[in-house]
Design a protein around this motif. Structure first.
Motif, PDB file in Angstrom:
ATOM      1  N   ALA A 130      -9.366   5.071  -7.019  1.00 20.59           N
ATOM      2  CA  ALA A 130      -9.815   3.870  -6.326  1.00 20.59           C
ATOM      3  C   ALA A 130     -10.296   4.155  -4.907  1.00 20.59           C
ATOM      4  CB  ALA A 130      -8.684   2.834  -6.280  1.00 20.59           C
ATOM      5  N   GLN A 131      -9.867   5.283  -4.342  1.00 18.81           N
ATOM      6  CA  GLN A 131     -10.318   5.669  -3.013  1.00 18.81           C
ATOM      7  C   GLN A 131     -10.538   7.169  -2.988  1.00 18.81           C
ATOM      8  OE1 GLN A 131      -8.115   4.116   0.324  1.00 18.81           O
ATOM      9  NE2 GLN A 131      -7.397   2.337  -0.808  1.00 18.81           N
ATOM     10  N   SER A 132     -11.388   7.629  -2.098  1.00 15.23           N
ATOM     11  CA  SER A 132     -11.683   9.053  -2.011  1.00 15.23           C
ATOM     12  C   SER A 132     -10.422   9.839  -1.653  1.00 15.23           C
ATOM     13  CB  SER A 132     -12.781   9.311  -0.986  1.00 15.23           C
ATOM     14  OG  SER A 132     -12.374   8.859   0.299  1.00 15.23           O
ATOM     15  N   ASP A 163     -14.472   7.679  -4.651  1.00 13.15           N
ATOM     16  CA  ASP A 163     -13.875   6.666  -5.515  1.00 13.15           C
ATOM     17  C   ASP A 163     -14.794   6.392  -6.701  1.00 13.15           C
ATOM     18  OD1 ASP A 163     -15.735   5.506  -3.629  1.00 13.15           O
ATOM     19  OD2 ASP A 163     -15.157   3.572  -4.413  1.00 13.15           O
ATOM     20  N   ARG A 220      -3.996   5.386  -1.280  1.00  9.84           N
ATOM     21  CA  ARG A 220      -4.764   5.534  -2.514  1.00  9.84           C
ATOM     22  C   ARG A 220      -4.056   4.801  -3.635  1.00  9.84           C
ATOM     23  NH1 ARG A 220      -4.290  10.325  -0.436  1.00  9.84           N
ATOM     24  NH2 ARG A 220      -2.779  11.010  -1.967  1.00  9.84           N
ATOM     25  N   THR A 221      -4.832   4.243  -4.513  1.00 12.26           N
ATOM     26  CA  THR A 221      -4.274   3.608  -5.699  1.00 12.26           C
ATOM     27  C   THR A 221      -5.052   4.082  -6.901  1.00 12.26           C
ATOM     28  OG1 THR A 221      -5.731   1.691  -5.421  1.00 12.26           O
ATOM     29  CG2 THR A 221      -3.508   1.538  -4.467  1.00 12.26           C
ATOM     30  N   SER A 235       0.836  -1.186   0.000  1.00 13.68           N
ATOM     31  CA  SER A 235       0.000   0.000   0.000  1.00 13.68           C
ATOM     32  C   SER A 235       0.871   1.236   0.000  1.00 13.68           C
ATOM     33  CB  SER A 235      -0.909   0.013   1.231  1.00 13.68           C
ATOM     34  OG  SER A 235      -1.750  -1.115   1.238  1.00 13.68           O
TER      35      SER A 235
END
Length: 213
Positions: free
Chosen positions: A120-122, A204, A57-58, A52
């Motif tokens: 992929a994430q907020s 996301d 975030r990705t 990670s």
């Protein structure tokens, strides 16, 4: 991490507590006296093991948008985004987009390659821009956004999302201030909104566009 996951993780730690036995006494004592710091070290180690990022975030990198041959000329927001005869049905403009980009002119914007990525994430704008490599890479032009919109003028499938999620860009307004611009499709046409930097987080599922990967 959800509360249920936290409880499950703590339960597994207790179940396998014997694996703490090799820890030197002085280190164990430090952990007892500084539990928050000890937990932070555990979290960092677990994130590092799983690959990670520090931000958590990705981004899923998509195929770059191939440039379209165009004749260099001034781009005017009033003739495109705000023109009912532009060939693209724009059904909604946010009040900030209207006030910040009415009268915007960009001179001879060259062909360029924009790289789309799925959020992929907020995240907030400053986090996204940092991940992209700074403002120079994140910043695009209204002309480049309009060229993408023209390719999907009727809501066709394409590089821009037309499923209600925002396509996210970073553009300078008429006063030279960098703004977050969200372009979407709904109600039978396109929409364009603008936001002050970090005014709100992006959820996301949105698609972020930048000049470089």
């Amino acid at each position: 991490m959800a509360a249920k996951q936290t409880a499950a993780l703590m339960g597994r730690f207790v179940e396998h507590q014997e694996y703490f036995n090799p820890l030197p006494t002085k280190d164990a004592q430090w952990a007892i006296q500084h539990p928050k710091d000890a937990v932070a070290l555990c979290v960092k180690a677990i994130k590092s093991h799983s690959g990670s990022s520090e931000h958590g975030r990705t981004y899923k990198l998509l195929r770059s948008v191939a440039p379209k041959s165009i004749e260099p000329r001034p781009f005017k927001a009033d003739d495109t985004f705000f023109n009912k005869k532009s060939g693209v049905k724009m059904v909604f403009h946010g009040s900030h987009f209207t006030s910040w980009f009415t009268g915007k002119v960009e001179e001879d914007v060259p062909e360029g390659i924009l790289v789309p990525m799925v959020l992929a994430q907020s995240a907030y704008d400053n986090e996204i821009i940092a991940d992209l490599g700074g403002e120079e890479r994140a910043e695009v032009t209204l002309a480049e956004i309009w060229r993408l919109i023209q390719r999907q003028a009727n809501g066709e499938d394409g590089v821009l999302l037309t499923n209600g999620y925002f396509n996210i860009f970073y553009v300078r307004d008429v006063n030279g201030l960098l703004r977050a611009v969200g372009v979407g499709w709904g109600g039978g046409g396109g929409s364009a909104c603008a936001f002050a930097m970090d005014d709100a987080g992006w959820g996301d599922g949105g698609r972020v566009f930048s000049r470089n990967s």
